[in-house]
Design an enzyme around this catalytic site. Structure first.
Site, PDB file in Angstrom:
ATOM      1  CG  HIS A   1       2.079   4.900  -2.530  1.00  0.00           C
ATOM      2  ND1 HIS A   1       1.717   4.386  -3.759  1.00  0.00           N
ATOM      3  CD2 HIS A   1       1.173   4.425  -1.650  1.00  0.00           C
ATOM      4  CE1 HIS A   1       0.643   3.634  -3.624  1.00  0.00           C
ATOM      5  NE2 HIS A   1       0.289   3.658  -2.343  1.00  0.00           N
TER       6      HIS A   1
ATOM      7  CD  GLU B   1      -5.366  -0.446  -2.406  1.00  0.00           C
ATOM      8  OE1 GLU B   1      -5.952   0.282  -3.230  1.00  0.00           O
ATOM      9  OE2 GLU B   1      -4.204  -0.180  -1.989  1.00  0.00           O
ATOM     10  CD  GLU B   2      -1.089   0.632  -1.486  1.00  0.00           C
ATOM     11  OE1 GLU B   2      -1.023   0.850  -2.713  1.00  0.00           O
ATOM     12  OE2 GLU B   2      -1.466   1.471  -0.665  1.00  0.00           O
TER      13      GLU B   2
ATOM     14  CD  GLU C   1      -7.605   3.947  -0.435  1.00  0.00           C
ATOM     15  OE1 GLU C   1      -6.708   4.812  -0.250  1.00  0.00           O
ATOM     16  OE2 GLU C   1      -7.371   2.799  -0.823  1.00  0.00           O
TER      17      GLU C   1
ATOM     18  CG  HIS D   1      -5.465  -0.857   1.728  1.00  0.00           C
ATOM     19  ND1 HIS D   1      -4.131  -0.605   1.991  1.00  0.00           N
ATOM     20  CD2 HIS D   1      -5.907   0.235   1.049  1.00  0.00           C
ATOM     21  CE1 HIS D   1      -3.786   0.558   1.492  1.00  0.00           C
ATOM     22  NE2 HIS D   1      -4.850   1.101   0.915  1.00  0.00           N
TER      23      HIS D   1
ATOM     24  CG  ASP E   1      -2.485   4.436   0.598  1.00  0.00           C
ATOM     25  OD1 ASP E   1      -3.616   4.014   0.880  1.00  0.00           O
ATOM     26  OD2 ASP E   1      -1.943   4.239  -0.500  1.00  0.00           O
TER      27      ASP E   1
ATOM     28  CG  ASP F   1      -1.856  -3.878   1.294  1.00  0.00           C
ATOM     29  OD1 ASP F   1      -2.984  -3.395   1.550  1.00  0.00           O
ATOM     30  OD2 ASP F   1      -1.432  -4.028   0.138  1.00  0.00           O
TER      31      ASP F   1
END
Length: 368
Positions: free
Chosen positions: A342, A137-138, A166, A76, A107, A78
């Site tokens: 994150h 995705e987030e 990932e 992903h 991430d 985003d």
């Protein structure tokens, strides 16, 4: 608006520099267009051997070499919101390790950069390859770009095996735990707090729920040779009307992370069993099934041989579960420590990006 240019051949030759360049195009969920444009432009300029399809801000690029097997390499594009951590910077860790620091480095833009470099660099892999870069995705699951493709264009995802980039510390993490959230609500009766005996305090009635959660001992479940640690925890509590009112409702929100051998129905039954005998209401608000490791598939075994190391379980939920629902064995394999995803000091060891690049290159170039 000026069109986003393609990444240069020099960047495609250096996955670390490419990771930094991709991270520096801010791509918080809902704002992926600029990075998607750059990926699409790069494929058009440097990967004429690929058939490219764009669906919103998701991009699918496929070889059509007539190979006996097809694999998916996905990630992903985003990120969670930026908090003063872009543009990317370089740093040296306490042990002298070279680091790339900034939002998305873990991430999971590093994995996406490796995929883009290999998509342009390997015109004749040993298997047919479908590269997927997807959006959203987030955020809420119904917005997930991979989920959208699975619903509306499943033919684009047809494959025998999938690798999701990932963060996994540059090692293989098989499958993933499932997740279920539920609201456990107690009911009471309102009254003036000066005459509390005339009411029933719903917040006080929640105490047995918290006691059972505090005493709960999570299981470790072995699935296909990997040990998945479960967890059942309170993640929120709400209740109260005013500072002088006995509350008539209180809700404890719980999150159950369950081993991939369990179904969602099993997980719900487990949560309900925890509060059996209490006067409560249980409402499941969100869930996603887990994914078994899939490491017994022949392609997975060859993948492990090529990248090396021993597989570990993935405790958090990832989109490998979406591939599992499509009947496609899938693993997580990407640079970065998932515990730093994150975080404001999100950072990835540069060598891990190169490790994943070497591993995927060896696998896609090998005789399979």
């Amino acid at each position: 608006m000026t069109a986003q240019p393609a990444f240069s051949p020099a960047l495609l030759a250096d996955v670390v520099a490419l990771t930094a360049a991709m991270c520096d195009i801010e791509s918080v969920s809902g704002n992926e267009k600029a990075l998607a444009d750059a990926i699409e432009a790069t494929l058009a300029a440097h990967a004429p051997h690929l058939d490219v399809v764009r669906d919103g801000d998701a991009i699918v690029a496929r070889t059509h070499l007539g190979r006996a097997q097809r694999v998916v390499i996905a990630g992903h594009i985003d990120t969670v919101p930026v908090n003063g951590n872009l543009p990317t910077t370089r740093a040296v860790g306490p042990d002298g390790e070279q680091l790339l620091v900034g939002r998305g480095t873990v991430d999971m833009t590093g994995g996406c950069a490796v995929a883009l470099a290999l998509a342009c660099r390997l015109p004749e892999p040993a298997v047919d390859v479908t590269f997927v870069w997807y959006d959203h995705e987030e955020v809420e699951a119904h917005l997930n770009g991979l989920g959208r493709l699975a619903r509306t264009r499943p033919e684009l995802l047809t494959a025998d095996f999938a690798v999701l980039g990932e963060p996994s510390n540059g090692a293989v993490e098989g499958g993933c735990n499932g997740t279920l959230r539920a609201d456990i609500t107690t009911r009471g009766r309102r009254a003036h707090s000066a005459r509390s005996w005339m009411g029933v305090n719903a917040i006080h009635a929640a105490a047995p729920i918290l006691e059972r959660l505090a005493a709960y001992e999570p299981a470790t479940v072995t699935v296909d040779g990997l040990d998945y640690r479960e967890g059942l925890n309170a993640v929120g509590i709400s209740g109260g009307v005013a500072g002088n009112v006995i509350p008539d409702a209180c809700t404890v929100t719980v999150n159950y992370r369950f081993a991939p051998s369990r179904t969602v129905a099993d997980a719900e039954a487990h949560v309900r069993a925890l509060v059996d005998g209490l006067d409560v209401e249980v409402t499941v608000t969100d869930f996603a099934p887990g994914a078994r490791p899939g490491l017994d598939a022949p392609l997975a075994q060859r993948f492990m041989t090529a990248v090396g190391g021993a597989p570990a379980p993935k405790y958090g939920w990832t989109d490998v579960a979406r591939f599992s629902e499509l009947g496609i064995p899938a693993v997580n394999y990407g640079p970065g420590d998932p515990s730093l995803a994150h975080a404001d000091d999100e950072r990835v060891p540069i060598e891990q990006i190169r490790t994943v690049e070497r591993g995927l290159t060896a696998w896609l170039s090998a005789s399979i």
